[in-house]
Write an enzyme that holds these catalytic residues in place. Structure first.
Site, PDB file in Angstrom:
ATOM      1  N   HIS A  97      -4.332   8.424  -3.737  1.00  2.31           N
ATOM      2  CA  HIS A  97      -5.363   7.411  -3.991  1.00  2.31           C
ATOM      3  C   HIS A  97      -6.376   7.349  -2.862  1.00  2.31           C
ATOM      4  O   HIS A  97      -7.577   7.306  -3.093  1.00  2.31           O
ATOM      5  CB  HIS A  97      -4.704   6.044  -4.186  1.00  2.31           C
ATOM      6  CG  HIS A  97      -5.650   4.984  -4.669  1.00  2.31           C
ATOM      7  ND1 HIS A  97      -6.566   4.369  -3.855  1.00  2.31           N
ATOM      8  CD2 HIS A  97      -5.825   4.437  -5.898  1.00  2.31           C
ATOM      9  CE1 HIS A  97      -7.254   3.481  -4.548  1.00  2.31           C
ATOM     10  NE2 HIS A  97      -6.821   3.491  -5.798  1.00  2.31           N
ATOM     11  N   ARG A  98      -5.900   7.271  -1.590  1.00  5.89           N
ATOM     12  CA  ARG A  98      -6.731   7.316  -0.388  1.00  5.89           C
ATOM     13  C   ARG A  98      -7.486   6.028  -0.064  1.00  5.89           C
ATOM     14  O   ARG A  98      -8.024   5.883   1.023  1.00  5.89           O
ATOM     15  CB  ARG A  98      -7.760   8.463  -0.435  1.00  5.89           C
ATOM     16  CG  ARG A  98      -7.125   9.820  -0.377  1.00  5.89           C
ATOM     17  CD  ARG A  98      -8.086  10.925  -0.857  1.00  5.89           C
ATOM     18  NE  ARG A  98      -9.331  10.980  -0.131  1.00  5.89           N
ATOM     19  CZ  ARG A  98      -9.545  11.706   0.954  1.00  5.89           C
ATOM     20  NH1 ARG A  98      -8.566  12.417   1.470  1.00  5.89           N
ATOM     21  NH2 ARG A  98     -10.726  11.727   1.534  1.00  5.89           N
ATOM     22  N   ASP A  99      -7.543   5.060  -0.989  1.00  2.00           N
ATOM     23  CA  ASP A  99      -8.248   3.812  -0.685  1.00  2.00           C
ATOM     24  C   ASP A  99      -7.481   2.626  -1.261  1.00  2.00           C
ATOM     25  O   ASP A  99      -8.060   1.714  -1.832  1.00  2.00           O
ATOM     26  CB  ASP A  99      -9.663   3.844  -1.244  1.00  2.00           C
ATOM     27  CG  ASP A  99     -10.548   2.728  -0.668  1.00  2.00           C
ATOM     28  OD1 ASP A  99     -10.249   2.274   0.463  1.00  2.00           O
ATOM     29  OD2 ASP A  99     -11.506   2.317  -1.335  1.00  2.00           O
ATOM     30  N   LEU A 100      -6.163   2.652  -1.102  1.00  2.29           N
ATOM     31  CA  LEU A 100      -5.330   1.557  -1.596  1.00  2.29           C
ATOM     32  C   LEU A 100      -5.540   0.330  -0.718  1.00  2.29           C
ATOM     33  O   LEU A 100      -5.364   0.387   0.500  1.00  2.29           O
ATOM     34  CB  LEU A 100      -3.859   1.983  -1.576  1.00  2.29           C
ATOM     35  CG  LEU A 100      -2.850   0.943  -2.055  1.00  2.29           C
ATOM     36  CD1 LEU A 100      -3.106   0.557  -3.499  1.00  2.29           C
ATOM     37  CD2 LEU A 100      -1.439   1.479  -1.887  1.00  2.29           C
ATOM     38  N   ASN A 120      -8.465  -3.385  -4.613  1.00  5.09           N
ATOM     39  CA  ASN A 120      -8.323  -2.401  -5.685  1.00  5.09           C
ATOM     40  C   ASN A 120      -7.076  -2.629  -6.531  1.00  5.09           C
ATOM     41  O   ASN A 120      -6.612  -1.730  -7.214  1.00  5.09           O
ATOM     42  CB  ASN A 120      -8.274  -0.984  -5.092  1.00  5.09           C
ATOM     43  CG  ASN A 120      -9.635  -0.526  -4.603  1.00  5.09           C
ATOM     44  OD1 ASN A 120     -10.655  -1.050  -5.038  1.00  5.09           O
ATOM     45  ND2 ASN A 120      -9.657   0.435  -3.689  1.00  5.09           N
TER      46      ASN A 120
END
Length: 933
Positions: free
Chosen positions: A68-71, A75
């Protein structure tokens, strides 16, 4: 490929005619987790319910090779029934795909970035596990594990700071769950769960995730007629569960009586069964209150409570036991004190009373703590009862502050967390202390002592709300004892820059309360930071710190401060001893490492020095700055500072990090340390090249720093260089300056202060260009400015210092010296990293003028202040101060002192530029003559 009940459904994606990418997602009812965190509370059960769903969603993504990289909470959509949908895979990447961003770029939101993301390294499924751990932590504690005032602070803490104690921030978190979250937040991704599936397996495999007290939902009892029996049954069930497993989950296995005897057993408390009368429905409370009260007292300052099962398993019939038999039972389980009490039922309510007894001094005549109220308000009554017992139970060296805390907060939980923060602070775990104080204030915003300690603790963290916290401490101090109000008043003066007033208030306070540790420590810090500005000897701080250590031998702040003074005054054996103590009581902390580097260089321990050189790139920003400074000051080998700087890893957190525009990051600070070192080492050519390098990234912080270097008058600069600097300084936007510090700026550094800083430097540059009319116009404008918040004399000092500089340039040294003698330096200690507040240039100029035509002893103290103070801007003049001190001591017949300073000068200028050759030769000749005797 991401079809899953906990992942948002994407119906379509494409590109508009204008070239913008879009996704069409399902619309979900609910609020983001970010919104819910601000407005709602999360107990252990609710946190696990949401975290498990998130882990399942990520498990599906990771199984498909997607990170995911942007948890982050923004979000995550959470419905009113706590159903979870994970949103925004907009920066996700396949494991096998090439990175979607530039090499070294950092994506994601700073607070949820894993260390490898922050460093721009490869991102894997373990990076999502880190973010999941951060979210779990935030839900359980209401705070972030690594927080700060700007992205630089956050990233620095993620990379370098130890993880705080989760159970200290929320004692209701079971140890097994805290261990799982802790592993998810391991800095090395190899030590984390490899992916969300492994994390979920760990959650499923663990057991005993029951909160230490009943879930928050059980507190909202029905008051409807006829509901009483159902309410009592529910309370009884909660107590049974708590007594069965939650006590062990939250407090762990108790030490044996033999182990407990080795510590202060008075802080170990056994809760005895309560007697119950008036209602058979309340019989369950006899044993149930043992755990409810024990859970609240446990961890409050030094207190530990004995597992109720150990008490009940003592083999004694404790119902109606007399005090003598109760004392025997308490002693048998390793307790030094015990609590007895009774519950009386009456129509519509209950009354609970309790007493705290010493095992060896039973006093049944003492007034009990009594609470009364409706039966369905049991948990509130237990909180009030425990708070009353806490007020009467705290002992030891810090009992007074503990008691004041218990008296001044209306929240028992806030009091407990604050007292844990006090323990962290004394042990030098300042980030953990900061988190605890913030957590306590989130529970009780009127908690005066928590505001006070937050402000004091900020001296050792990257937090910046020093003055605001001190103001709030004073604002909410009306209900405190006079002793605490007196301490807060002195400290607020210190944080407001009213240093002379603060000094007098601390002295008066200590006359009445000579063993007040915090007053001693703060007065020592005031002397250490202000005396170099006031031309007074810095060693006035030493007795303050030594007295603190007499009262608290392992007080980390005093150990650290004294070690710095030991190094400054060549007390090398004491320095070595303090380094050993700090490594024992605060191992691996910034303060222990700082002192160990000082000791290694001062004692020329080459093995340790080599290790520090190798470890340099992995040290925190602050420790790196002081490690280089320690090498410059104390190492016999002048190359050690350069060896460390050469080890600085290139590309770490460079300008391509994706952080907000203008934020100064690691590479900037490293370059700043390099220029400071070059200037101190007499490598003026490199400094000139640095100032004239047009390829470097230009930000206001650099423009101010280069102006400081230029007006130091240590090296000649061509007129075009000065004119270019003047143009850039005049163009500085004060608001933009606040976003580009070399280190986090404190809350009192406002756009108005940044404007003053800009204008002073512009006027000083104008003076060096001979444009005195323009320079004096700026000086008059500064003179007419209103005073600044929390900077008592800053405007007056800046005006006088600038006028003295211009007069000196115009050859009017007598008038310049008169003005410089009137500078007050009433500025807060928290702001001494800014050259505008410590006025290094003005102080060095005064020292030079005093040496030439004034008081040579004052000149000596001013030069010593520049050498000994740990103020970065002073190091511009380090070598020159060495030179002057050598001359002063030789003229006064102090041969050993003269040799010491000349040796330091020769050592630090060993590789200086040829333009300094004559001065270096003269120093070597004087040194040889002094050695010859």
């Amino acid at each position: 490929i991401l079809d899953h009940p906990n992942i948002c459904t994407i119906h379509d994606f494409g590109e508009t005619a204008e070239g913008d990418l879009y996704m069409v997602m399902a619309l979900y009812e609910g609020r983001t987790l970010s919104e819910r965190l601000k407005a709602e509370s999360f107990d252990v059960d609710r946190t696990l319910r949401i975290v498990r769903q998130l882990a399942r969603a990520l498990r599906r993504a990771h199984a498909g090779g997607i990170v995911h990289r942007d948890l982050k909470p923004a979000n995550v959509m959470v419905s009113d029934e706590d159903a979870v949908r994970l949103l925004d895979f907009g920066i996700a990447k396949l494991h096998s795909a090439h990175t979607l961003t530039r090499t070294g770029a950092t994506v994601g939101t700073a607070a949820y970035m894993s260390p490898e993301q922050a460093a721009g390294d490869e991102v894997t499924a373990a990076s999502d596990v880190w973010a999941l751990g951060v979210i779990a932590w935030q839900m359980l504690t209401g705070s972030l594990p690594f927080d700060g005032s700007n992205p630089l602070v956050v990233l620095n803490r993620i990379l370098t700071s130890d993880l705080p104690d989760l159970t200290a921030l929320n004692p209701a978190v079971p140890a097994a769950l805290a261990a799982i979250v802790g592993r998810a937040l391991a800095k090395d991704p190899r030590e984390r769960y490899a992916d969300a599936g492994s994390f979920l397996e760990a959650l499923d495999a663990a057991s005993g995730f029951a909160p230490a007290t009943a879930p928050s939902g059980t507190r909202a009892f029905s008051r409807a007629p006829g509901a009483r029996r159902l309410v009592l049954w529910g309370l009884a069930a909660a107590v049974v569960v708590t007594a069965g497993i939650a006590a062990l989950a939250t407090r762990g296995a108790r030490p044996s009586a033999e182990a407990a005897a080795e510590e202060d057993t008075r802080n170990v408390v056994a809760i005895l069964p309560f007697t119950v009368s008036g209602s058979d429905e309340l019989a369950y409370l006899s044993e149930g209150l043992m755990d409810l009260i024990g859970g609240r007292l446990d961890g409050a300052g030094p207190l530990r409570t004995v597992d109720p099962r150990a008490v009940l398993g003592s083999g004694q019939n404790l119902q109606g036991a007399d005090l003598a038999r109760s004392a025997v039972v308490a002693a048998s389980v390793g307790a030094g004190r015990f609590v007895t009490g009774q519950v009386i039922g009456a129509p519509g309510g209950i009354s609970i009373s309790a007493r705290m007894h010493d095992v060896g001094l039973i006093d049944p005549a003492g007034t009990p703590v009594t609470v009364e109220g409706p039966a369905d308000s049991l948990f509130g009554l237990v909180d009030a009862l425990a708070q009353g017992l806490l007020e009467r139970s705290l002992t030891g060296a810090n009992a007074r502050i503990q008691l004041s805390a218990a008296l001044s907060s209306g929240s028992l939980e806030a009091t407990k967390i604050f007292l844990r923060g006090e323990q962290f602070h004394r042990r030098g775990q300042f980030d953990s202390a900061s988190a605890a104080y913030n957590r306590a204030l989130a529970l009780d915003s009127t908690f005066a002592l928590a505001h006070l300690m937050k402000s004091m603790n900020n001296f050792y963290t990257y937090d910046t709300d020093d003055y605001a916290a001190a103001e709030k401490a004073m604002q909410h101090s009306a209900g405190l004892p006079e002793r605490d109000r007196s301490l807060i008043a002195a400290f607020l003066d210190q944080q407001a820059g009213r240093l002379e007033s603060a000094e007098q208030k601390y002295i008066a306070h200590l006359k009445r309360y000579p063993d007040e540790v915090k007053a001693l420590l703060m007065l020592g810090m005031l002397y250490e930071r202000a005396n170099p500005l006031w031309a007074r000897p810095i060693d006035q701080a030493i007795p303050m710190y030594e007295r603190v250590l007499e009262l608290e031998p392992e007080n980390v702040p005093s150990l650290h401060r004294l070690a710095r003074l030991d190094a400054a005054y060549r007390r090398n054996e004491l320095l070595r001893q303090r380094a050993d103590v700090l490594q024992r009581v605060a191992p691996g902390s910034e303060w222990a490492i700082d002192v160990e580097t000082m000791s290694a260089f001062a004692n020329n321990d080459r093995q340790k020095i080599d290790r520090f050189v190798d470890d340099y790139p992995r040290l925190s920003l602050l420790v790196r700055l002081y490690a280089v400074y320690n090498a410059l000051r104390f190492s016999p080998d002048p190359r050690d500072a350069d060896r460390m700087l050469a080890r600085q890893a290139s590309g770490t957190l460079n300008q391509e990090t994706g952080l907000p525009e203008g934020v100064v990051v690691d590479a900037d600070l490293s370059l700043w340390i390099q220029t400071l070192t070059d200037l101190a080492a007499g490598r003026y050519g490199r400094v000139r090249a640095f100032i004239t390098d047009r390829q470097r990234r230009r930000i206001p912080a650099w423009d101010i720093w280069e102006a400081e270097l230029a007006v130091a008058d240590l090296m000649p600069l061509d007129r075009p260089v000065l004119e270019d600097l003047l143009r850039r300084v005049r163009a500085i936007d004060p608001v933009e300056r606040l976003r580009s510090p070399f280190e986090p700026l404190h809350d009192i550094f406002t756009p108005a202060v940044a404007t003053l800083e800009r204008d002073v430097n512009a006027a000083r540059l104008l003076g060096r260009l001979g444009r005195f009319d323009e320079a004096w116009a700026i000086q008059r404008r500064i003179e007419a400015m209103p005073p600044f918040r929390a900077f008592e004399s800053l405007r007056e000092d800046a005006s006088a210092g600038l006028a003295a500089d211009l007069l000196h340039l115009q050859g009017e040294d007598a008038r310049a010296l008169e003005l410089l003698r009137g500078v007050k330096y009433q500025v807060p200690s928290a702001a001494n990293s800014l050259s505008i507040t410590v006025a290094s240039h003005a102080r060095f100029l005064r020292a030079e003028l005093e040496l030439e035509r004034g008081d040579r002893e004052v000149a000596r103290y001013l030069y010593e202040g520049i050498v000994n103070a740990f103020t970065p801007a002073d190091k511009i003049f380090l070598a020159n101060a060495y030179e002057r001190l050598g001359q002063l001591h030789e003229a006064a017949g102090r041969r050993d002192e003269a040799i010491d300073y000349l040796e330091k000068l020769v050592r630090v200028w060993n590789g200086a530029d040829p333009e300094l050759a004559d001065r270096l030769r003269a120093a070597r000749e004087r040194l040889a003559a002094l050695r010859a005797g």
